[in-house]
Design a protein around this motif. Structure first.
Motif, PDB file in Angstrom:
ATOM      1  N   LEU A 229     103.665  97.083  51.228  1.00 34.10           N
ATOM      2  CA  LEU A 229     103.418  98.359  51.903  1.00 34.10           C
ATOM      3  C   LEU A 229     102.315  98.244  52.958  1.00 34.10           C
ATOM      4  O   LEU A 229     102.377  98.895  54.006  1.00 34.10           O
ATOM      5  CB  LEU A 229     103.018  99.427  50.892  1.00 34.10           C
ATOM      6  N   GLN A 230     101.300  97.432  52.653  1.00 31.78           N
ATOM      7  CA  GLN A 230     100.165  97.339  53.586  1.00 31.78           C
ATOM      8  C   GLN A 230     100.607  96.753  54.930  1.00 31.78           C
ATOM      9  O   GLN A 230     100.145  97.178  55.990  1.00 31.78           O
ATOM     10  CB  GLN A 230      99.028  96.500  52.993  1.00 31.78           C
TER      11      GLN A 230
ATOM     12  N   ARG B 207     102.312  99.392  56.862  1.00 27.67           N
ATOM     13  CA  ARG B 207     101.347 100.347  57.417  1.00 27.67           C
ATOM     14  C   ARG B 207     100.733  99.786  58.703  1.00 27.67           C
ATOM     15  O   ARG B 207     100.452 100.525  59.640  1.00 27.67           O
ATOM     16  CB  ARG B 207     100.293 100.688  56.364  1.00 27.67           C
TER      17      ARG B 207
ATOM     18  N   HIS C 277     105.810 113.276  51.505  1.00 28.50           N
ATOM     19  CA  HIS C 277     105.531 113.250  50.067  1.00 28.50           C
ATOM     20  C   HIS C 277     105.725 111.818  49.535  1.00 28.50           C
ATOM     21  O   HIS C 277     106.682 111.137  49.912  1.00 28.50           O
ATOM     22  CB  HIS C 277     106.477 114.216  49.349  1.00 28.50           C
ATOM     23  N   PRO C 278     104.834 111.397  48.623  1.00 28.38           N
ATOM     24  CA  PRO C 278     104.941 110.034  48.078  1.00 28.38           C
ATOM     25  C   PRO C 278     106.302 109.701  47.458  1.00 28.38           C
ATOM     26  O   PRO C 278     106.624 108.529  47.304  1.00 28.38           O
ATOM     27  CB  PRO C 278     103.832 109.996  47.017  1.00 28.38           C
TER      28      PRO C 278
ATOM     29  N   THR D 221     108.237 107.427  49.812  1.00 29.42           N
ATOM     30  CA  THR D 221     107.639 106.173  50.276  1.00 29.42           C
ATOM     31  C   THR D 221     108.679 105.061  50.424  1.00 29.42           C
ATOM     32  O   THR D 221     108.649 104.294  51.377  1.00 29.42           O
ATOM     33  CB  THR D 221     106.560 105.687  49.283  1.00 29.42           C
TER      34      THR D 221
ATOM     35  N   THR E 270     101.728 108.526  53.411  1.00 26.28           N
ATOM     36  CA  THR E 270     102.039 109.389  52.273  1.00 26.28           C
ATOM     37  C   THR E 270     101.086 110.557  52.042  1.00 26.28           C
ATOM     38  O   THR E 270     101.411 111.457  51.285  1.00 26.28           O
ATOM     39  CB  THR E 270     102.029 108.535  50.985  1.00 26.28           C
ATOM     40  N   THR E 271      99.921 110.515  52.647  1.00 27.89           N
ATOM     41  CA  THR E 271      98.985 111.625  52.444  1.00 27.89           C
ATOM     42  C   THR E 271      98.358 112.014  53.783  1.00 27.89           C
ATOM     43  O   THR E 271      98.323 111.209  54.733  1.00 27.89           O
ATOM     44  CB  THR E 271      97.821 111.253  51.489  1.00 27.89           C
TER      45      THR E 271
ATOM     46  N   GLU F  89      95.637 109.645  54.693  1.00 25.81           N
ATOM     47  CA  GLU F  89      96.112 108.409  55.319  1.00 25.81           C
ATOM     48  C   GLU F  89      96.481 108.665  56.790  1.00 25.81           C
ATOM     49  O   GLU F  89      96.165 107.853  57.667  1.00 25.81           O
ATOM     50  CB  GLU F  89      97.332 107.921  54.531  1.00 25.81           C
TER      51      GLU F  89
ATOM     52  N   ASP G  42      98.124 117.531  46.831  1.00 21.47           N
ATOM     53  CA  ASP G  42      97.027 116.589  47.092  1.00 21.47           C
ATOM     54  C   ASP G  42      95.665 117.178  46.712  1.00 21.47           C
ATOM     55  O   ASP G  42      95.260 118.217  47.244  1.00 21.47           O
ATOM     56  CB  ASP G  42      97.054 116.231  48.581  1.00 21.47           C
TER      57      ASP G  42
END
Lengths: 273, 273
Positions: free
Chosen positions: B114-115, B118, B145-146, B149, B156-157, B160, B185
């Protein structure tokens, strides 16, 4: 890839074999050399606490956790007291069964005010800490995936669980890391580090695309997108060396013969955890 | 309850009337005195850009946003370049239709890292900023919303999204707040404050329990658990005064006659937003 996981860390979270009674699950663990089990309270209810305890002891199984306490938020203080009383019964059951940990699924909000419910969660846990100390049972706050906020838990991220743990200021309380609930989180690895020394449980399953269901949405390790070994190693490196529970809530898995499920989960555990 | 919302801030996000063509949606907005519309690219494709533009201009509708750009992560650099090229076409379309904002649904990861995805999202947005500046189109990062993902967005937030916005260091980029994606959240209100001046859109729907579906999971405002007015006021207080899009992805709503949907959403908008 780093060090492989020791297969002897495997634990059957009983909901993975939802169609089995506690007795069947225990016998299954023995047949398949699974040394630990996580027990659900509705399964204890079928046999009574005493018989459940005897079954577990005869089979020489470790109880990795009891599922579950929590569900603290409620509109009236008398309802909240009922929830607290039920958590005390859960602590007694955990102690009786030799489980070191009671998993807390903290509960949804009864109204639209999430912050108020988060406060009730904190108050609820606070009020059971002395009782948990007395019985030698640790309380594991399990953050649930945000898609369960409305019906299962207002505690939604490991960061939130860590903050709650810290604010309670008691070593009787820790956190549970379940890959299905936390894998998406951009701050996951920082929060695992922050939880160092307070990790009381580690649960595995997988996130398959498309998700088969919301509640029964989990898949067997290896069938989804979660980088389970990376999360497992992070948890290990931050001081967790206990049982790893396989917790798969999935109708297709439930419909399989339990022995097939146990074979599959052991194979996948070695390969994908 | 504080100040009620001005009904003239309502905008029809076109996916709410998925069974209508762009022409039908525009005519519906005129009939029901809805002054703005958010347009989806697959709906433009049915008529072509030129005719779409004429239809909107004749109806004198504001275009609150174009949905959607994004989808940046991909395994090879040539695929990532294709995505960037497609985002440039989306920017051209947004400019042509008079939309000030292109909504970015940033995309899922093509692997378990995932990183890395991103990072690709950041690089993708970075590379289209000069193009967006040239066309006068703002880029709205929408955290999803997560539960999306794995198939829609690694962002996701709101936290973020804010961090991403800040790291890009360009006023051409902002964030979109959609109540369905962010309501759960624990840091929501802090993050709305942090987004002050950078909020480029606000979307409403509701989270009904049980959720009817994962993708088509949204309900009409008032049918769920989200404290929409509180979120709306926080967004307003932090400098957002533009259109509020009603974006409901729900099969039952899609199966209603479009005129009924528009009546219902206007009524609910005044009462529950």
């Amino acid at each position: 890839m780093n060090k492989q996981i020791d297969v002897n860390r495997i634990s059957l979270n009983q909901i993975t074999t939802e169609n089995w009674s506690l007795e069947e699950a225990i016998e299954g663990c023995v047949r398949h050399e699974i040394p630990a089990i996580s027990i659900w309270r509705h399964k204890i209810a079928e046999f009574g606490l005493k018989k459940s305890k005897n079954l577990i002891e005869s089979a020489n199984l470790e109880v990795s956790s009891l599922c579950r306490g929590g569900m603290f938020p409620a509109l009236t203080s008398s309802e909240r007291q009922d929830r607290i009383d039920d958590n005390k019964r859960a602590i007694e059951e955990a102690a009786e069964l030799g489980s070191k940990v009671l998993v807390l699924v903290c509960g949804p909000a009864p109204n639209k005010n999430l912050q108020e419910s988060r406060k009730w969660v904190k108050e609820g846990i606070e009020s059971i800490i002395p009782f948990a100390e007395q019985y030698g049972v640790k309380l594991g706050i399990e953050p649930l995936h945000p898609m369960y906020t409305a019906d299962r838990s207002v505690i939604t991220t490991l960061g939130e669980a860590n903050t709650l743990q810290e604010s309670l200021g008691s070593k009787q309380v820790g956190v549970i890391v379940d890959v299905f609930h936390v894998w998406w989180d951009p701050f996951l690895y920082e929060e695992i580090e922050r939880a160092k020394g307070n990790i009381l449980g580690f649960h595995v399953s997988d996130w398959k695309v498309p998700l088969p269901d919301i509640f029964k949405g989990r898949s067997m390790m290896g069938d989804g997108v979660i980088d389970i070994p990376r999360i497992r190693k992070a948890v290990d490196e931050n001081g967790y060396s206990d049982a790893v529970e396989v917790e798969v809530i999935n109708q297709e898995i439930w419909d399989m013969p339990g022995d097939e499920t146990l074979k599959l989960m052991k194979r996948r555990f070695v390969e994908y955890v």
